[in-house]
Structure formats: C-alpha cells, structure tokens
Design a protein around this motif. Sequence first.
Motif, PDB file in Angstrom:
ATOM      1  N   ALA A  16       0.826  -1.215   0.000  1.00 61.61           N
ATOM      2  CA  ALA A  16       0.000   0.000   0.000  1.00 61.61           C
ATOM      3  C   ALA A  16       0.855   1.258   0.000  1.00 61.61           C
ATOM      4  O   ALA A  16       0.483   2.279  -0.593  1.00 61.61           O
ATOM      5  N   GLU A  17       2.029   1.197   0.633  1.00 65.17           N
ATOM      6  CA  GLU A  17       2.892   2.371   0.709  1.00 65.17           C
ATOM      7  C   GLU A  17       3.393   2.805  -0.663  1.00 65.17           C
ATOM      8  O   GLU A  17       3.686   3.986  -0.876  1.00 65.17           O
ATOM      9  N   GLY A  18       3.506   1.859  -1.584  1.00 66.09           N
ATOM     10  CA  GLY A  18       3.988   2.205  -2.915  1.00 66.09           C
ATOM     11  C   GLY A  18       2.972   2.935  -3.762  1.00 66.09           C
ATOM     12  O   GLY A  18       3.316   3.433  -4.844  1.00 66.09           O
ATOM     13  N   LEU A  19       1.725   3.023  -3.299  1.00 63.19           N
ATOM     14  CA  LEU A  19       0.665   3.668  -4.070  1.00 63.19           C
ATOM     15  C   LEU A  19       0.301   5.040  -3.539  1.00 63.19           C
ATOM     16  O   LEU A  19      -0.562   5.712  -4.113  1.00 63.19           O
ATOM     17  N   PHE A  20       0.905   5.470  -2.429  1.00 62.06           N
ATOM     18  CA  PHE A  20       0.472   6.713  -1.793  1.00 62.06           C
ATOM     19  C   PHE A  20       0.652   7.931  -2.699  1.00 62.06           C
ATOM     20  O   PHE A  20      -0.246   8.782  -2.794  1.00 62.06           O
ATOM     21  N   ILE A  21       1.808   8.018  -3.375  1.00 59.69           N
ATOM     22  CA  ILE A  21       2.061   9.192  -4.220  1.00 59.69           C
ATOM     23  C   ILE A  21       1.074   9.229  -5.381  1.00 59.69           C
ATOM     24  O   ILE A  21       0.490  10.284  -5.691  1.00 59.69           O
ATOM     25  N   ALA A  22       0.871   8.068  -6.008  1.00 61.32           N
ATOM     26  CA  ALA A  22      -0.074   8.018  -7.129  1.00 61.32           C
ATOM     27  C   ALA A  22      -1.495   8.330  -6.658  1.00 61.32           C
ATOM     28  O   ALA A  22      -2.242   9.044  -7.349  1.00 61.32           O
ATOM     29  N   GLN A  23      -1.880   7.795  -5.504  1.00 62.30           N
ATOM     30  CA  GLN A  23      -3.215   8.078  -4.989  1.00 62.30           C
ATOM     31  C   GLN A  23      -3.395   9.555  -4.662  1.00 62.30           C
ATOM     32  O   GLN A  23      -4.447  10.145  -4.941  1.00 62.30           O
ATOM     33  N   TYR A  24      -2.364  10.151  -4.072  1.00 61.04           N
ATOM     34  CA  TYR A  24      -2.468  11.573  -3.726  1.00 61.04           C
ATOM     35  C   TYR A  24      -2.581  12.434  -4.987  1.00 61.04           C
ATOM     36  O   TYR A  24      -3.407  13.361  -5.052  1.00 61.04           O
ATOM     37  N   LYS A  25      -1.758  12.147  -5.990  1.00 63.55           N
ATOM     38  CA  LYS A  25      -1.811  12.924  -7.232  1.00 63.55           C
ATOM     39  C   LYS A  25      -3.156  12.730  -7.938  1.00 63.55           C
ATOM     40  O   LYS A  25      -3.696  13.671  -8.519  1.00 63.55           O
ATOM     41  N   LEU A  26      -3.693  11.501  -7.875  1.00 63.20           N
ATOM     42  CA  LEU A  26      -4.989  11.243  -8.493  1.00 63.20           C
ATOM     43  C   LEU A  26      -6.085  12.045  -7.808  1.00 63.20           C
ATOM     44  O   LEU A  26      -6.904  12.701  -8.472  1.00 63.20           O
ATOM     45  N   MET A  27      -6.119  11.999  -6.484  1.00 62.10           N
ATOM     46  CA  MET A  27      -7.147  12.734  -5.754  1.00 62.10           C
ATOM     47  C   MET A  27      -6.973  14.247  -5.923  1.00 62.10           C
ATOM     48  O   MET A  27      -7.948  14.994  -5.976  1.00 62.10           O
ATOM     49  N   GLN A  28      -5.728  14.693  -6.023  1.00 66.25           N
ATOM     50  CA  GLN A  28      -5.486  16.117  -6.250  1.00 66.25           C
ATOM     51  C   GLN A  28      -5.992  16.543  -7.621  1.00 66.25           C
ATOM     52  O   GLN A  28      -6.535  17.651  -7.791  1.00 66.25           O
ATOM     53  N   GLY A  29      -5.839  15.677  -8.604  1.00 63.70           N
ATOM     54  CA  GLY A  29      -6.272  16.012  -9.951  1.00 63.70           C
ATOM     55  C   GLY A  29      -7.777  16.041 -10.116  1.00 63.70           C
ATOM     56  O   GLY A  29      -8.302  16.836 -10.915  1.00 63.70           O
ATOM     57  N   ILE A  30      -8.499  15.207  -9.385  1.00 59.21           N
ATOM     58  CA  ILE A  30      -9.956  15.151  -9.533  1.00 59.21           C
ATOM     59  C   ILE A  30     -10.680  15.852  -8.387  1.00 59.21           C
ATOM     60  O   ILE A  30     -11.917  15.788  -8.290  1.00 59.21           O
ATOM     61  N   GLY A  31      -9.933  16.520  -7.525  1.00 59.73           N
ATOM     62  CA  GLY A  31     -10.561  17.268  -6.441  1.00 59.73           C
ATOM     63  C   GLY A  31     -11.079  16.411  -5.310  1.00 59.73           C
ATOM     64  O   GLY A  31     -12.073  16.778  -4.663  1.00 59.73           O
ATOM     65  N   GLY A  32     -10.419  15.287  -5.053  1.00 58.99           N
ATOM     66  CA  GLY A  32     -10.889  14.383  -4.012  1.00 58.99           C
ATOM     67  C   GLY A  32     -10.210  14.540  -2.668  1.00 58.99           C
ATOM     68  O   GLY A  32     -10.555  13.831  -1.719  1.00 58.99           O
ATOM     69  N   LEU A  33      -9.249  15.481  -2.568  1.00 59.89           N
ATOM     70  CA  LEU A  33      -8.593  15.700  -1.284  1.00 59.89           C
ATOM     71  C   LEU A  33      -9.557  16.336  -0.285  1.00 59.89           C
ATOM     72  O   LEU A  33     -10.405  17.157  -0.651  1.00 59.89           O
ATOM     73  N   GLU A  34      -9.422  15.951   0.976  1.00 58.68           N
ATOM     74  CA  GLU A  34     -10.235  16.501   2.069  1.00 58.68           C
ATOM     75  C   GLU A  34     -11.722  16.284   1.845  1.00 58.68           C
ATOM     76  O   GLU A  34     -12.546  17.095   2.258  1.00 58.68           O
ATOM     77  N   SER A  35     -12.093  15.189   1.179  1.00 56.24           N
ATOM     78  CA  SER A  35     -13.515  14.932   0.907  1.00 56.24           C
ATOM     79  C   SER A  35     -13.868  13.508   1.304  1.00 56.24           C
ATOM     80  O   SER A  35     -13.022  12.608   1.308  1.00 56.24           O
ATOM     81  N   VAL A  36     -15.147  13.320   1.624  1.00 56.85           N
ATOM     82  CA  VAL A  36     -15.631  11.996   2.006  1.00 56.85           C
ATOM     83  C   VAL A  36     -15.570  11.050   0.814  1.00 56.85           C
ATOM     84  O   VAL A  36     -15.122   9.903   0.931  1.00 56.85           O
ATOM     85  N   TRP A  37     -16.017  11.524  -0.347  1.00 54.29           N
ATOM     86  CA  TRP A  37     -16.082  10.624  -1.495  1.00 54.29           C
ATOM     87  C   TRP A  37     -14.684  10.232  -1.990  1.00 54.29           C
ATOM     88  O   TRP A  37     -14.487   9.126  -2.490  1.00 54.29           O
ATOM     89  N   GLY A  38     -13.700  11.127  -1.826  1.00 49.76           N
ATOM     90  CA  GLY A  38     -12.347  10.789  -2.257  1.00 49.76           C
ATOM     91  C   GLY A  38     -11.740   9.675  -1.417  1.00 49.76           C
ATOM     92  O   GLY A  38     -11.171   8.713  -1.947  1.00 49.76           O
ATOM     93  N   VAL A  39     -11.861   9.784  -0.089  1.00 47.96           N
ATOM     94  CA  VAL A  39     -11.350   8.733   0.790  1.00 47.96           C
ATOM     95  C   VAL A  39     -12.142   7.447   0.595  1.00 47.96           C
ATOM     96  O   VAL A  39     -11.574   6.341   0.591  1.00 47.96           O
ATOM     97  N   SER A  40     -13.451   7.559   0.422  1.00 49.74           N
ATOM     98  CA  SER A  40     -14.280   6.366   0.221  1.00 49.74           C
ATOM     99  C   SER A  40     -13.890   5.634  -1.050  1.00 49.74           C
ATOM    100  O   SER A  40     -13.883   4.393  -1.092  1.00 49.74           O
ATOM    101  N   LEU A  41     -13.567   6.381  -2.099  1.00 47.14           N
ATOM    102  CA  LEU A  41     -13.155   5.758  -3.365  1.00 47.14           C
ATOM    103  C   LEU A  41     -11.875   4.954  -3.174  1.00 47.14           C
ATOM    104  O   LEU A  41     -11.760   3.821  -3.657  1.00 47.14           O
ATOM    105  N   LEU A  42     -10.908   5.508  -2.453  1.00 46.11           N
ATOM    106  CA  LEU A  42      -9.660   4.787  -2.212  1.00 46.11           C
ATOM    107  C   LEU A  42      -9.870   3.597  -1.283  1.00 46.11           C
ATOM    108  O   LEU A  42      -9.253   2.536  -1.466  1.00 46.11           O
ATOM    109  N   TYR A  43     -10.730   3.737  -0.285  1.00 50.21           N
ATOM    110  CA  TYR A  43     -11.030   2.622   0.597  1.00 50.21           C
ATOM    111  C   TYR A  43     -11.690   1.474  -0.176  1.00 50.21           C
ATOM    112  O   TYR A  43     -11.359   0.304   0.021  1.00 50.21           O
ATOM    113  N   ALA A  44     -12.640   1.826  -1.038  1.00 46.85           N
ATOM    114  CA  ALA A  44     -13.317   0.795  -1.832  1.00 46.85           C
ATOM    115  C   ALA A  44     -12.332   0.069  -2.738  1.00 46.85           C
ATOM    116  O   ALA A  44     -12.365  -1.163  -2.871  1.00 46.85           O
ATOM    117  N   ALA A  45     -11.427   0.834  -3.373  1.00 43.10           N
ATOM    118  CA  ALA A  45     -10.413   0.200  -4.220  1.00 43.10           C
ATOM    119  C   ALA A  45      -9.486  -0.696  -3.406  1.00 43.10           C
ATOM    120  O   ALA A  45      -8.971  -1.691  -3.924  1.00 43.10           O
TER     121      ALA A  45
END
Length: 301
Positions: free
Chosen positions: A140-169
Amino acid sequence: MTLTKAGPAAPARGRTAALPAARRRRRPGRTVASIVALVVALAWVFPVYWMWSSALLPNRRLQSFTPSFLPTGGSLDNFRGVLEDGGFFSALGMSLSVTLLAVSVCLLFALLAALAVSRYRFRGRTSFVLAVLLVQMLPAEGLFIAQYKLMQGIGGLESVWGVSLLYAALVVPFTVWMLRGFVAGIPVDLEEAAMVDGLSRTRAFFRVTFPLLAPGLVASGVYAFLQCWNEFTIALVILQREENTTLPLWLRSFVQASATREVDWGQVMAASSLVAVPVIVFFLLVQGRMTSGLVAGAVKG
C-alpha cells in the motif's frame, strides 16, 4: 427339546462393552484440546479486557510498577475527558460516512465481478482472476504518491467521497475473491428452474440467487467494514485538515501530546474503547443475519 438362539449376541455385547472403553481413551485427548482452546481464547480476550480495564483507572495507577489486573476503584473520568475534547463526534461522523459509502460501493462492484467470473466464460477471464490476486500483493505504501496525485487532480482531497473511493479500491479485490466462492456454491439450476417457471433472468436472480447470497454479502461486508474502519495510512495522506479526521487519526492526537506532556494512557485506552464501540454494535446487528437467506428464495412462491 429346548431350542436356543444362535450366538451373534455375544459379539454385540462385546462391542457394546468396548464403547465406554474407547470413549474413556478419547476423553483425555478432548480434555487437552479443550484446555488448549480455553488458553487460546483467554490470550485473545485479555488485550481487550486490559484496554477496557485500563480505561477505568487513573494515569498514576497505570504508570505504577505494580500492574492492576482488576479495575477496583475505577471511574469514568477518562471517558468524560475524552468526550469533552470535542473531536470524537466529528471524527465518528466522518468515519461512519466514509466507511458506509466505501462498503456500499465495494459490495456493488465486487458482486458484479464475482458473478461475471463465476457464471460466465469470456476471453481474459483467467487473466482477470490473476490480476485480482496480484493486486493484493502490491504494498500500500507504494501507491500513496499516485493516490495523492490522483485525488489532487480530480478534487478528491479533504472529501468523504475521495477517501471512500480509495477505501473501496483497497478492499474490492479480496471481496471479489470472497464472493466468488459464495456465487460458485449456488447451483445455476435454481435460476434455470425459476426461468422455466416464467421468470426473467433478472427476476430469477433477485428472487432465487440473491437471497442465497445474503450470508456471503454479510460476511464480505463485515470484512470490508473492518478494513475501512481501521484504515489509517490512506486517511493520513488524503485528509490533512484537523476537522476532517477519521477516528484512527483522532486517536493519534492523544499520543502526539507526549511532545509537550506525558501521555495520559487512561484517556488513550478510553478513546480506543470508544473507537471499538461502533464495531461491536455493527457485529450485534449483523450476527443474526449471517445465515438468513441461506435457503430462502430457493422455491418460487
């Protein structure tokens, strides 16, 4: 002239007499197994008991060299201090929102994938199953940078749906494997029989197969709930604001205070106990439904 019965009764009596002896020989083995099981159960329960017991004791008793195995003279002051902090209910609402949304999305996509893999033959099916298995091997640690950049690009930082999307994945791959076994265990003949009776394929699925999948959905939902509820690292990366913390992040704040003062382990244990309460309530709600629907829906009516 006196007639006597033939003698198969003697061996029967011999076998009957041998049964108690065999049971006596097996009894020591069962006793040892019971003792081992009891020891394992106590070793498993003791940390939970220690957490609840420590939550009732003041910090000076917890830091004493003499351990207190019984919470004699304890109080609820630690729980009052934790609740007066003000961040518990905000973090509780955030955790519930993120977890419930993630579990719902996870079960929906995992069920569709399990049905496709178990009931249909298509090109790339084996590759898909292997890909689901290989995803579990990625750290999981190897995906943190990619996940952060993805959420930053789609506006998912600091949001419920952004964290939920990553949890579901995070939990979908293993949930697909769990549900795949449940779906494969339900005979296709049940759906075909319902279709012969006049039901469409969709109605046959929801009236026959879906009720039989209820235990599998509940079991998979329990796994997904626990994974999402206790997840810490993804929330630490995506949620930076203090008002958006989940319960695991909120719990960290009690230990971080050690930089300025000593850690109040009584409040840490009280906070940990409060974090565990929703999980206990969830299990109490679903334990009676683990086997519900096991045979419901197998007969049209």
